[in-house]
Design an enzyme around this catalytic site. Sequence first.
Site, PDB file in Angstrom:
ATOM      1  N   ASP A 187       0.853  -1.182   0.000  1.00  0.00           N
ATOM      2  CA  ASP A 187       0.000   0.000   0.000  1.00  0.00           C
ATOM      3  C   ASP A 187       0.892   1.237   0.000  1.00  0.00           C
ATOM      4  OD1 ASP A 187      -2.345   1.807   0.586  1.00  0.00           O
ATOM      5  OD2 ASP A 187      -3.305  -0.125   0.896  1.00  0.00           O
ATOM      6  N   HIS A 201      -3.186   3.062  -4.421  1.00  0.00           N
ATOM      7  CA  HIS A 201      -2.530   2.583  -3.197  1.00  0.00           C
ATOM      8  C   HIS A 201      -1.110   2.095  -3.480  1.00  0.00           C
ATOM      9  CE1 HIS A 201      -5.998   2.828  -0.458  1.00  0.00           C
ATOM     10  NE2 HIS A 201      -6.742   2.415  -1.473  1.00  0.00           N
ATOM     11  N   GLU A 220     -10.234   2.417  -5.057  1.00  0.00           N
ATOM     12  CA  GLU A 220      -9.942   3.804  -4.696  1.00  0.00           C
ATOM     13  C   GLU A 220      -8.802   4.418  -5.497  1.00  0.00           C
ATOM     14  OE1 GLU A 220     -11.409   3.696  -0.023  1.00  0.00           O
ATOM     15  OE2 GLU A 220      -9.287   3.356  -0.466  1.00  0.00           O
TER      16      GLU A 220
END
Length: 649
Positions: free
Chosen positions: A217, A291, A369
């Site tokens: 991440d 990420h 995301e």
Amino acid sequence: MNKLFLFLSCCIFTANTYAQSIVSETEIGESESAVSPKLIAIIPEPVSLMKKAGTFTLPENVSIQASKSADLKQSIEFLSQRITTATGKSVSTPVSVTHPTIKLILNTHEDAQLGLEGYKLNVNPTQIVITANKPAGIFWGVQSLIQLFPAEIESKELVANVKWKAPCVDVIDYPKLGWRGLMFDVARHFFTKQEVKQFIDDMVRYKFNLLHLHLADDEGWRIEIKGLPKLTELGAWSVKKVGTFGDFIPPTADEPRTYGGFYTQEDIKELVQYAKERFVNILPEIDVPGHSLAIIASYPELSCTPDAVNYKVRSGEKIMDWSRGAPPLALVDNTLCPANEKVYVFLDSVLTQVAKLFPFEYIHMGGDEAPHNFWEKNEQIKALMQREGLKTMPQVQAYFEKRVEQIVISKGKKFMGWDEILEGGVSPTAAVMSWRGMKYGIQAANDKHNVVMSPTDFAYLDYMQADVITEPKVYASLRLNKAYQFNPIPASANAKYIIGGQANLWTEQIFNFRQVQYMVWPRAFAISESVWSPIEKKNWTNFVERTEEQFKRLDLAEVKYSPAIYDPIISVKRSPDKQLMIELTPEIDGLEIYYSFDNSTPDRFYPKYTSALVPPKDASMLRIITYKGKQPIGRLISLPITDLQKRAR
């Protein structure tokens, strides 16, 4: 007379609405009631449990006999260790004995009802027998057996003056779903190999069989990849910060980047083997294209953005603007560039090694995301869109996902991503993990994608589980009673394609392993029952009773958990005449709440809460505590009136 008694007992059991019954003294006999557990508190709830008369007592010398003992080695070792450590009794595993204490039997002719992980457990006054088709079934049967003995069997040291008895029962049990997962985010904060092993040990108590490791991440890359040394030389390390993650001051250039870590390939092999011995598969996740700041800090040429040469691994400073919701606006470009061929060469190298290290059939490639604002102004992306006929940014991401899936497939694995991969069109063979509620999982299942349900509504264990005054602040809450409502197979979905369910633990606000345990338990009890037990067996009151029994076991096992079920739900509003009104709602029955406004510490001799409270005009603090009978059981909670007034606004 005895036959009539047994017949009537069976009839009473059959009429019961759930299998975990409270055993009456008349059923077990007056002399045994003081030492036998009144509540059979197995979690997750078995498919069928019949309580019989009598109890089984562990003898001083326990013999465990197993058919195909080599295949049942882990079950034998687990059971032997648990018995000897807490009870001090000797355990032997003779090849043959006339009447062994415990028999573990693999069926020579498979019982279709039990499948791959089911078992039958029969506890009689003189012997215990567990049968299953496969070694995994024996292992899960052993977990249920352990929960029949007194809680002290969980102790890590010898316990004296315990009558080691178990109620006589017949159990038939098998899981609802084959994928019963917990996700552990080791990227936001690094957790050691030993802590991951402890996480596995904790989860198998409750028959979870899938560990989803979130390995990469913005805050860290956690796995050694040979030939790409910067991933662990640079990508695994950040500046140590303590406080509220997301609000940290950006690190200065001279602050040491010594916080973090990674797993060597030998570490991964060890973890995979450790999990396998406990009938757990490990699903690796490499989260791309978003990420990905740890990747870009290591290899900035994989970004669309020239400024990436200055990027560092995130230490908890703000890098996203979430004011408009998802996808967010990126303040730094944390995405891999879909128009850069070097990205696919990089991922091919990574996935070649990941596929060899993890034998599980799936690799999770994230997809959630991903901000698009840097892509929107990039000339490479514009050229890609024109060349491939792409009209929107979700289609650009779909192009990326399809190419990544082909890399995954080329390694002999199946591709899985978060539900955002559906947005621009997705390959028919892609599997979907539905996290933004249930609707995307329902859509994907009805479109014949394999689906794992892990919705925020019921299964996000990083959410607060009590009032914000008692918890590290997170943007949402998930109480235990809500988690217990999780149904991973909704009626409107094609059940054939729902392969599993799981809960997810993101660790932005979790800095140590004790807090990991606190956030997981007891909400993971609710998830385990949702993915194992028949939905018709769910009963909140009975579940709470069993959960409280499990608390005793976790105490003895030295596993931390949240006592949030004893804290009231606190809500505030304004009356028509603008007065502040404070409502306190217990999450479970049988609790009484006492309070004070005078800055003193309340106990059960203080005023008892019966209806909404209006603070006295000059009061500055409300203090509350919960009792069960005469015993304090909830936490003392102190609530500034100014804070409550802000909530009312």
